[in-house]
Scaffold this motif. Sequence first.
Motif, PDB file in Angstrom:
ATOM      1  N   GLN A 176      -7.099  13.804  31.757  1.00  0.00           N
ATOM      2  CA  GLN A 176      -7.604  12.748  30.877  1.00  0.00           C
ATOM      3  C   GLN A 176      -8.380  13.297  29.687  1.00  0.00           C
ATOM      4  OE1 GLN A 176      -9.491   9.409  32.820  1.00  0.00           O
ATOM      5  NE2 GLN A 176      -8.230   9.627  34.638  1.00  0.00           N
ATOM      6  N   VAL A 177      -9.222  14.290  29.934  1.00  0.00           N
ATOM      7  CA  VAL A 177     -10.024  14.859  28.849  1.00  0.00           C
ATOM      8  C   VAL A 177      -9.131  15.565  27.838  1.00  0.00           C
ATOM      9  CG1 VAL A 177     -11.747  16.624  28.293  1.00  0.00           C
ATOM     10  CG2 VAL A 177     -12.155  15.023  30.175  1.00  0.00           C
ATOM     11  N   GLY A 178      -8.158  16.328  28.328  1.00  0.00           N
ATOM     12  CA  GLY A 178      -7.251  17.012  27.419  1.00  0.00           C
ATOM     13  C   GLY A 178      -6.501  16.036  26.537  1.00  0.00           C
ATOM     14  N   ALA A 179      -6.041  14.936  27.108  1.00  0.00           N
ATOM     15  CA  ALA A 179      -5.296  13.936  26.340  1.00  0.00           C
ATOM     16  C   ALA A 179      -6.186  13.255  25.315  1.00  0.00           C
ATOM     17  CB  ALA A 179      -4.685  12.906  27.290  1.00  0.00           C
ATOM     18  N   ALA A 180      -7.403  12.898  25.713  1.00  0.00           N
ATOM     19  CA  ALA A 180      -8.319  12.204  24.796  1.00  0.00           C
ATOM     20  C   ALA A 180      -8.664  13.081  23.591  1.00  0.00           C
ATOM     21  CB  ALA A 180      -9.577  11.780  25.536  1.00  0.00           C
ATOM     22  N   HIS A 181      -8.871  14.358  23.827  1.00  0.00           N
ATOM     23  CA  HIS A 181      -9.225  15.262  22.732  1.00  0.00           C
ATOM     24  C   HIS A 181      -8.068  15.476  21.759  1.00  0.00           C
ATOM     25  CE1 HIS A 181     -13.249  17.207  23.520  1.00  0.00           C
ATOM     26  NE2 HIS A 181     -13.120  16.401  24.567  1.00  0.00           N
ATOM     27  N   ALA A 182      -6.858  15.230  22.199  1.00  0.00           N
ATOM     28  CA  ALA A 182      -5.694  15.428  21.329  1.00  0.00           C
ATOM     29  C   ALA A 182      -5.517  14.295  20.327  1.00  0.00           C
ATOM     30  CB  ALA A 182      -4.428  15.559  22.182  1.00  0.00           C
ATOM     31  N   MET A 183      -6.250  13.207  20.488  1.00  0.00           N
ATOM     32  CA  MET A 183      -6.066  12.026  19.658  1.00  0.00           C
ATOM     33  C   MET A 183      -6.818  12.148  18.334  1.00  0.00           C
ATOM     34  SD  MET A 183      -6.528   9.137  22.647  1.00  0.00           S
ATOM     35  CE  MET A 183      -5.978   7.759  21.632  1.00  0.00           C
ATOM     36  N   ARG A 184      -6.252  11.530  17.311  1.00  0.00           N
ATOM     37  CA  ARG A 184      -6.970  11.366  16.055  1.00  0.00           C
ATOM     38  C   ARG A 184      -7.958  10.209  16.200  1.00  0.00           C
ATOM     39  NH1 ARG A 184      -2.288  11.427  11.358  1.00  0.00           N
ATOM     40  NH2 ARG A 184      -1.616  13.621  11.586  1.00  0.00           N
ATOM     41  N   GLU A 185      -8.897  10.157  15.269  1.00  0.00           N
ATOM     42  CA  GLU A 185      -9.911   9.100  15.328  1.00  0.00           C
ATOM     43  C   GLU A 185      -9.294   7.716  15.241  1.00  0.00           C
ATOM     44  OE1 GLU A 185     -13.889   7.822  12.762  1.00  0.00           O
ATOM     45  OE2 GLU A 185     -13.237   9.923  12.785  1.00  0.00           O
ATOM     46  N   SER A 186      -8.195   7.564  14.511  1.00  0.00           N
ATOM     47  CA  SER A 186      -7.576   6.244  14.304  1.00  0.00           C
ATOM     48  C   SER A 186      -6.575   5.873  15.396  1.00  0.00           C
ATOM     49  CB  SER A 186      -6.875   6.213  12.949  1.00  0.00           C
ATOM     50  OG  SER A 186      -5.877   7.221  12.872  1.00  0.00           O
ATOM     51  N   ASP A 187      -6.239   6.789  16.292  1.00  0.00           N
ATOM     52  CA  ASP A 187      -5.266   6.501  17.350  1.00  0.00           C
ATOM     53  C   ASP A 187      -5.854   5.547  18.386  1.00  0.00           C
ATOM     54  OD1 ASP A 187      -3.425   8.177  16.159  1.00  0.00           O
ATOM     55  OD2 ASP A 187      -3.918   9.902  17.428  1.00  0.00           O
ATOM     56  N   TRP A 188      -4.995   4.713  18.936  1.00  0.00           N
ATOM     57  CA  TRP A 188      -5.422   3.743  19.942  1.00  0.00           C
ATOM     58  C   TRP A 188      -5.233   4.298  21.353  1.00  0.00           C
ATOM     59  CZ3 TRP A 188      -7.459  -1.247  19.881  1.00  0.00           C
ATOM     60  CH2 TRP A 188      -7.695  -1.772  18.600  1.00  0.00           C
ATOM     61  N   LEU A 189      -6.240   4.096  22.187  1.00  0.00           N
ATOM     62  CA  LEU A 189      -6.161   4.438  23.609  1.00  0.00           C
ATOM     63  C   LEU A 189      -5.953   3.154  24.403  1.00  0.00           C
ATOM     64  CD1 LEU A 189      -6.510   6.447  25.992  1.00  0.00           C
ATOM     65  CD2 LEU A 189      -8.965   5.934  25.915  1.00  0.00           C
ATOM     66  N   VAL A 190      -4.934   3.158  25.254  1.00  0.00           N
ATOM     67  CA  VAL A 190      -4.658   2.011  26.129  1.00  0.00           C
ATOM     68  C   VAL A 190      -4.865   2.496  27.561  1.00  0.00           C
ATOM     69  CG1 VAL A 190      -2.965   0.279  26.837  1.00  0.00           C
ATOM     70  CG2 VAL A 190      -3.019   1.073  24.456  1.00  0.00           C
ATOM     71  N   PRO A 191      -6.033   2.219  28.150  1.00  0.00           N
ATOM     72  CA  PRO A 191      -6.374   2.804  29.449  1.00  0.00           C
ATOM     73  C   PRO A 191      -5.947   1.944  30.632  1.00  0.00           C
ATOM     74  CG  PRO A 191      -8.287   1.699  28.553  1.00  0.00           C
ATOM     75  CD  PRO A 191      -7.173   1.504  27.556  1.00  0.00           C
ATOM     76  N   THR A 192      -5.862   2.598  31.761  1.00  0.00           N
ATOM     77  CA  THR A 192      -5.737   1.897  33.026  1.00  0.00           C
ATOM     78  C   THR A 192      -7.088   1.976  33.735  1.00  0.00           C
ATOM     79  OG1 THR A 192      -4.436   1.708  35.054  1.00  0.00           O
ATOM     80  CG2 THR A 192      -4.916   3.937  34.279  1.00  0.00           C
ATOM     81  N   TYR A 193      -7.172   1.443  34.937  1.00  0.00           N
ATOM     82  CA  TYR A 193      -8.463   1.338  35.623  1.00  0.00           C
ATOM     83  C   TYR A 193      -9.038   2.688  36.033  1.00  0.00           C
ATOM     84  CZ  TYR A 193      -5.291   1.814  39.570  1.00  0.00           C
ATOM     85  OH  TYR A 193      -4.316   2.272  40.423  1.00  0.00           O
ATOM     86  N   ARG A 194      -8.216   3.752  36.072  1.00  0.00           N
ATOM     87  CA  ARG A 194      -8.713   5.071  36.458  1.00  0.00           C
ATOM     88  C   ARG A 194      -8.931   5.971  35.240  1.00  0.00           C
ATOM     89  NH1 ARG A 194      -8.261   6.388  41.640  1.00  0.00           N
ATOM     90  NH2 ARG A 194      -6.329   5.216  41.853  1.00  0.00           N
ATOM     91  N   SER A 195      -8.957   5.381  34.049  1.00  0.00           N
ATOM     92  CA  SER A 195      -9.035   6.175  32.822  1.00  0.00           C
ATOM     93  C   SER A 195     -10.460   6.374  32.317  1.00  0.00           C
ATOM     94  CB  SER A 195      -8.202   5.509  31.718  1.00  0.00           C
ATOM     95  OG  SER A 195      -6.850   5.391  32.080  1.00  0.00           O
ATOM     96  N   ASN A 196     -11.436   6.324  33.201  1.00  0.00           N
ATOM     97  CA  ASN A 196     -12.827   6.434  32.756  1.00  0.00           C
ATOM     98  C   ASN A 196     -13.105   7.769  32.076  1.00  0.00           C
ATOM     99  OD1 ASN A 196     -13.513   3.890  33.683  1.00  0.00           O
ATOM    100  ND2 ASN A 196     -14.125   4.626  35.692  1.00  0.00           N
ATOM    101  N   ALA A 197     -12.501   8.848  32.559  1.00  0.00           N
ATOM    102  CA  ALA A 197     -12.739  10.151  31.931  1.00  0.00           C
ATOM    103  C   ALA A 197     -12.199  10.156  30.513  1.00  0.00           C
ATOM    104  CB  ALA A 197     -12.091  11.262  32.756  1.00  0.00           C
ATOM    105  N   ALA A 198     -11.028   9.577  30.298  1.00  0.00           N
ATOM    106  CA  ALA A 198     -10.455   9.505  28.953  1.00  0.00           C
ATOM    107  C   ALA A 198     -11.329   8.656  28.043  1.00  0.00           C
ATOM    108  CB  ALA A 198      -9.038   8.934  29.015  1.00  0.00           C
ATOM    109  N   GLN A 199     -11.846   7.553  28.565  1.00  0.00           N
ATOM    110  CA  GLN A 199     -12.700   6.684  27.755  1.00  0.00           C
ATOM    111  C   GLN A 199     -13.986   7.400  27.348  1.00  0.00           C
ATOM    112  OE1 GLN A 199     -12.420   3.512  30.826  1.00  0.00           O
ATOM    113  NE2 GLN A 199     -12.138   2.122  29.114  1.00  0.00           N
ATOM    114  N   ILE A 200     -14.620   8.063  28.297  1.00  0.00           N
ATOM    115  CA  ILE A 200     -15.876   8.769  27.998  1.00  0.00           C
ATOM    116  C   ILE A 200     -15.626   9.904  27.016  1.00  0.00           C
ATOM    117  CG2 ILE A 200     -17.682  10.216  29.009  1.00  0.00           C
ATOM    118  CD1 ILE A 200     -17.415   8.469  31.557  1.00  0.00           C
ATOM    119  N   ALA A 201     -14.561  10.661  27.218  1.00  0.00           N
ATOM    120  CA  ALA A 201     -14.239  11.753  26.299  1.00  0.00           C
ATOM    121  C   ALA A 201     -13.888  11.222  24.914  1.00  0.00           C
ATOM    122  CB  ALA A 201     -13.089  12.582  26.850  1.00  0.00           C
TER     123      ALA A 201
END
Length: 346
Positions: free
Chosen positions: A59-84
């Motif tokens: 999750q952290v690796g994926a979140a860091h790969a995003m640009r500031e304008s990219d949209w994240l569409v999380p599922t219920y276990r995506s808390n690490a991606a959201q925090i990152a």
Amino acid sequence: MYRVIDEHPLSKAGIDEATARSLYRDLVRTRRFDERAVALQRRGWMSGYPPFEGQEASQVGAAHAMRESDWLVPTYRSNAAQIARGVPMSDVLRFRRGHPEYASGHELPILPQSVPIASQLPHATGLGMAMNYADDDAAVLCCFGDGATSEGDFHEALNFAGVFSTPTVFFCENNGWAISMPRERQTASESIAIKADAYGFEGVQVDGNDPLAVYGVVREALSAARAGEPVLVESLTYRQGAHTTSDDPSRYRDEEDLPDWRTADPLERYETYLREEGVIDDAIIETIAEETEEELAEAIERAESGPAARPEDVFDHVYESGDPRLEKQRDRLLEFLAEHDSRRPR
């Protein structure tokens, strides 16, 4: 399958030391968050919680790969991606205590968590279609588990994405289990990534316990998506603990025949790699640990402040304006709560 750890030095991975340390910092932050959240749930601080231990690197690796304008569409276990991605820890904790999901009022391009399995995938494709109509140079990263690939929404979302060339990256965290259902009972396909062939775009596999590899693969996938080529990324990771705090994995999961890289602790694995590369040392590790504990303590304090959540608030944001059926349901709920409260021993 792409991997950096155990195969390439950092200098060959196309990732600078500052980014490598930033990934490590967020692995530590999210691991401690997860551990503390489970402990809080066990004492009744919140009603339920889906642990993500073992999936931080993915999750952290994926979140860091995003640009500031990219949209994240999380599922219920995506808390690490959201925090990152920048969501305050206190927002995630308050949500678990019944408050609106993003209580801090942040304006990050992130949709609410999706609890129904795979229902967020068509929304992610729709976001991508909207970006195409608006000529918006951004992309969508949609997170889901391997169990979601058995739902019709998976087929519909990927089919539309392929037909309309939406800027969408479908990020499947294959942790081996859909609650108690193993992956081999989900599909007879050789892999999940290969399913992309049916929709006319690329599918790739990555070592999901290697944050550097995930970062690199997702960064390339998002770039391809912005050029009109959606991608399905299968991140091979492992769920170290239970599906949720109401689950007992010992009832269905025995010792598994999986490679060490997949079942190993991703944080320990990454820390060892960075030490060997000379990127971190004891002083850096200690500083990150101390800062994380301070951040977590402040987040818990903030989550505990203010009035308690009201059950009737769940009706407020279903529609923009009132709906007679919902108002009747709200009235019945309030009557039930009042009756229940009157029976409670004083």
